[in-house]
Design a protein around this motif. Structure first.
Motif, short mmCIF file in Angstrom:
data_model
loop_
_atom_site.label_atom_id
_atom_site.label_comp_id
_atom_site.label_asym_id
_atom_site.label_seq_id
_atom_site.Cartn_x
_atom_site.Cartn_y
_atom_site.Cartn_z
N ALA A 88 0.84 -1.20 0.00
CA ALA A 88 0.00 0.00 0.00
C ALA A 88 0.87 1.25 0.00
N LEU A 89 1.96 1.25 0.77
CA LEU A 89 2.88 2.38 0.79
C LEU A 89 3.54 2.55 -0.58
N GLU A 90 3.95 1.45 -1.20
CA GLU A 90 4.58 1.52 -2.52
C GLU A 90 3.62 2.08 -3.58
N MET A 91 2.38 1.66 -3.54
CA MET A 91 1.40 2.14 -4.53
C MET A 91 1.10 3.62 -4.32
N ALA A 92 0.92 4.03 -3.08
CA ALA A 92 0.65 5.45 -2.81
C ALA A 92 1.85 6.31 -3.23
N THR A 93 3.05 5.81 -2.97
CA THR A 93 4.26 6.53 -3.36
C THR A 93 4.33 6.69 -4.88
N SER A 94 4.05 5.62 -5.58
CA SER A 94 4.09 5.66 -7.05
C SER A 94 3.11 6.67 -7.61
N VAL A 95 1.93 6.75 -7.03
CA VAL A 95 0.94 7.73 -7.48
C VAL A 95 1.48 9.14 -7.27
N LEU A 96 2.14 9.37 -6.15
CA LEU A 96 2.68 10.71 -5.89
C LEU A 96 3.77 11.11 -6.87
N PHE A 97 4.45 10.16 -7.41
CA PHE A 97 5.44 10.50 -8.43
C PHE A 97 4.78 10.82 -9.77
N GLU A 98 3.44 10.86 -9.76
CA GLU A 98 2.64 11.25 -10.93
C GLU A 98 2.98 10.41 -12.15
N LEU A 99 2.86 9.13 -11.98
CA LEU A 99 3.20 8.21 -13.05
C LEU A 99 2.13 8.14 -14.12
N SER A 100 2.59 7.90 -15.31
CA SER A 100 1.67 7.63 -16.42
C SER A 100 2.22 6.43 -17.19
N VAL A 101 2.36 5.33 -16.45
CA VAL A 101 2.86 4.10 -17.07
C VAL A 101 1.75 3.06 -17.06
N SER A 102 1.92 2.03 -17.86
CA SER A 102 0.91 0.99 -17.93
C SER A 102 0.85 0.23 -16.60
N THR A 103 -0.26 -0.42 -16.35
CA THR A 103 -0.43 -1.21 -15.13
C THR A 103 0.61 -2.31 -15.05
#
Length: 158
Positions: free
Chosen positions: A133-148
């Motif tokens: 959950a921490l990794e996913m929230a962190t990734s969102v904050l880096f404003e990613l636009s990559v495929s799932t």
């Protein structure tokens, strides 16, 4: 704590630490494996289900490629430069944040830093995927636009 109350609490605590309100909000749920635990990274099948516990990460962007992260759960935090990521022995939970940054940069993504504050209701070391959950929230904050698929593969490397 209700959703609105938690949001006000996080905003208030963020202002105390960083002097202004957060502009980025990310939430990721904990989860339970119904079957297939630890087979997903070996290309096996998994059946998971989210639970009513979650991790919130609130932040504001920085332009100096510095990440500063604090936690309301662990009473500590840390900082690192995106150009020189090293392990943090003092606040080991911050290594998940740094690990996400490192793997995403190795995948060719150009990241920006942020000031962040974490609050989680997912019990740590409980088998409910608090680190995921921490990794996913962190990734969102880096404003990613990559495929799932890239997103999923990258976070498994952390």
């Amino acid at each position: 704590m209700e959703h609105d109350e938690r949001q006000r609490f996080l905003e208030s605590e963020f202002v105390k630490r960083y002097g202004s309100a957060p502009t980025l909000w990310a939430r990721a749920p904990g989860r339970v494996d119904l079957m297939g635990s630890h087979t997903d990274y070996n290309l096996g099948y998994v059946l998971t289900m989210t639970i009513d516990r979650d991790t919130w990460l609130v932040a504001r962007p920085r332009t100096d490629r510095m990440v500063t992260i604090d936690s309301l759960n662990s009473g500590g935090g840390g900082s690192f430069r995106l150009d020189a990521i090293e392990r943090n022995a003092t606040a080991p939970w911050t290594n998940y944040v740094a690990g996400v940054a490192k793997v995403l940069q190795e995948s060719g993504l150009n990241l920006s830093g942020f000031d962040g504050l974490l609050h989680s209701t997912v019990p740590m070391s409980s088998g409910l995927s608090s680190s995921a959950a921490l990794e996913m929230a962190t990734s969102v904050l880096f404003e990613l636009s990559v495929s799932t698929v890239v997103f999923s593969i990258s976070t498994h490397r952390v």
